[in-house]
Design an enzyme around this catalytic site. Structure first.
Site, short mmCIF file in Angstrom:
data_model
loop_
_atom_site.label_atom_id
_atom_site.label_comp_id
_atom_site.label_asym_id
_atom_site.label_seq_id
_atom_site.Cartn_x
_atom_site.Cartn_y
_atom_site.Cartn_z
N THR A 1 6.69 -19.28 -16.95
CA THR A 1 6.96 -18.30 -18.00
C THR A 1 6.66 -16.90 -17.49
O THR A 1 5.61 -16.67 -16.89
CB THR A 1 6.10 -18.60 -19.24
OG1 THR A 1 6.44 -19.91 -19.71
CG2 THR A 1 6.34 -17.59 -20.35
N GLN B 1 0.81 -1.23 0.00
CA GLN B 1 0.00 0.00 0.00
C GLN B 1 0.83 1.27 0.00
O GLN B 1 0.30 2.36 -0.19
CB GLN B 1 -0.94 -0.01 1.22
CG GLN B 1 -2.00 -1.08 1.18
CD GLN B 1 -3.10 -0.79 0.16
OE1 GLN B 1 -3.27 0.33 -0.31
NE2 GLN B 1 -3.87 -1.82 -0.18
N CYS C 1 -14.22 -5.38 4.55
CA CYS C 1 -13.45 -5.25 3.32
C CYS C 1 -12.19 -6.09 3.32
O CYS C 1 -11.47 -6.15 2.36
CB CYS C 1 -13.07 -3.79 3.11
SG CYS C 1 -12.19 -3.12 4.51
C1 LIG Z 1 -3.85 -6.17 -2.02
C2 LIG Z 1 -2.88 -6.55 -0.98
C3 LIG Z 1 -2.20 -7.77 -1.03
C4 LIG Z 1 -2.46 -8.79 -2.11
O1 LIG Z 1 -1.96 -8.34 -3.34
P1 LIG Z 1 -2.38 -9.09 -4.69
O2 LIG Z 1 -1.40 -8.58 -5.69
O3 LIG Z 1 -3.78 -8.66 -4.98
O4 LIG Z 1 -2.25 -10.54 -4.47
C5 LIG Z 1 -1.30 -8.07 -0.03
N1 LIG Z 1 -1.06 -7.20 0.96
C6 LIG Z 1 -1.68 -6.00 1.04
C7 LIG Z 1 -1.38 -5.07 2.17
C8 LIG Z 1 -2.62 -5.65 0.08
O5 LIG Z 1 -3.25 -4.48 0.17
#
Ligand SMILES: *Cc1c(COP(=O)(O)O)cnc(C)c1O
Length: 391
Positions: free
Chosen positions: A242, A181, A328
């Site tokens: 791949t 994030q 969420c």
């Molecule tokens: C969205 C998110 C993930 C997962 O990422 P993806 O690429 O969707 O698998 C992991 N950690 C955090 C903090 C996220 O916000």
């Protein structure tokens, strides 16, 4: 202004048009397999992948050889945690994480427990932050890994990563950080921060879905990982399969853009977020901000509106895409484990909304969002005047 307005950027972000532009030729003209050594199509694809690797490495202050491309941060988190457990499990079988981590970390730690590891889940203070002192006290002689996220995907709070890194270094424990994030908003130098493993995801940083990366330190110390995927030995044997050349090119472009305009984006989006907060709280009484406002991503806001259920609010504002703050965290309808860890009562958690701004959020969209929220809450409070005084 286009409706509906999108403010759910912790779930996913719109792709930057420059990212899409960079990706397009890789579908039709430059479609080679990056592992093909025998002709120009393969060499060209490989060059594109290595350029992307350089860009991701630059964003993290890393060496390109320390970047492993994956299918996203879920896979990066799995590879980091299970990969360390597989190699260092003989040295110790204790892992430390935090109660407010993403499910990709929490579930992976649960699977370690099933395999005989012990996991400590640090609590957080009411502002969402761990106490470094509690981490120090939790580290044992058999601790092999600490996994603490950079910034929380629900409430946006930023953990004291530098301090955590120093503690881990001092005790000789590996430090994994899910920084998904934070990448578009915070300057992160993995080496300076003492991070040994770091997960990122394309679609949380205005790049494509289905691609991510894991930074794995190669010097001081060199982190060894047990691969989680068997096959042709791609990515230095750490991640067979791949390479997703279009996705990797997109991730590289997203990283390049983030490095170039992170600071400016952060300033502007923080201004918009503060305006959103002000426009809501100046017109509505009794709004609660969840988590520290100071130590927070510039694009996040997480608010509770006592007595007004998020579900009901969302039905009343179809032209605003925000997330209900309580449910969420995953595909399940469980109350948020993050808000619970903060000590927010379930009935208040059910009355909260998460706002996630992005690079292209405009002042008009912010004004619209504030207006939608204020009017909806006012209308619902008029309907049931008791609701607003219950909590
Ligand atoms: C969205 C998110 C993930 C997962 O990422 P993806 O690429 O969707 O698998 C992991 N950690 C955090 C903090 C996220 O916000």
């Amino acid at each position: 202004m286009q409706l509906p307005v999108y403010m759910d950027s912790h779930a996913t972000t719109p792709c930057d048009p420059r990212v899409v532009e960079a990706m397009l030729p890789t579908f039709t003209k430059m479609f080679g397999n990056a592992a093909s050594r025998d002709h120009a199509f393969g060499w060209e694809a490989e060059a594109l992948v290595e350029q992307a690797r350089d860009r991701v490495a630059d964003l993290l202050g890393a060496d390109p050889t320390e970047i492993v491309f994956t299918s996203g941060a879920t896979e990066s988190d799995n590879l980091a945690i299970k990969g360390v457990a597989g190699v260092y499990g003989g040295k110790g079988r204790h892992v430390i994480t935090c109660q407010t981590e993403h499910e990709a970390v929490l579930e992976t730690c649960r699977s370690l427990e099933a395999g005989g590891f012990e996991v400590t889940r640090l609590p957080v203070q009411p502002d969402g932050l761990i106490r470094p002192g509690e981490l120090a006290a939790a580290i044992r002689d058999d601790t092999i890994l600490v996994s603490i996220m950079y910034a929380n995907n629900e409430i946006g709070v930023i953990q004291p990563i530098g301090e955590i890194g120093r503690l881990c270094k001092a005790r000789g424990v590996l430090f994994h950080c899910d920084a998904v994030q934070a990448m578009d908003w915070v300057a992160i130098d993995a080496r300076v921060l003492g991070i040994d493993l770091l997960s990122i995801s394309g679609h949380k940083m205005h790049g494509p879905k289905g691609v991510g990366a894991l930074y794995a330190r190669r010097r001081g110390p060199r982190v060894r990982l047990q691969p989680q995927m068997s096959g042709g030995g791609h990515e230095r044997g750490l991640r067979s399969g791949t390479l997703n050349v279009p996705g990797i090119v997109g991730l590289g472009k997203a990283a390049e853009i983030a490095a170039a305009q992170r600071e400016e984006d952060g300033r502007r989006v923080r201004g918009l977020r503060d305006r959103l907060l002000d426009a809501i709280t100046s017109r509505l009484p009794k709004v609660v901000v969840n988590g520290s406002l100071e130590r927070r991503l510039p694009n996040n806001l997480h608010l509770s509106f006592p007595g007004i259920r998020a579900e009901t609010m969302l039905k009343g504002m179809r032209d605003l895409a925000v997330s209900s703050g309580a449910a969420c965290a995953s595909a399940t309808q469980e109350p948020s484990h993050v808000l619970r860890a903060l000590g927010v009562p379930d009935e208040l958690a059910e009355c909260s909304l998460r706002f996630g701004l992005h690079r292209f959020t405009t002042p008009e969209e912010v004004a619209f969002a504030a207006d939608q929220v204020v009017r909806t809450v006012q209308r619902l409070r008029e309907k049931s005047p008791r609701a607003s005084i219950d909590i």
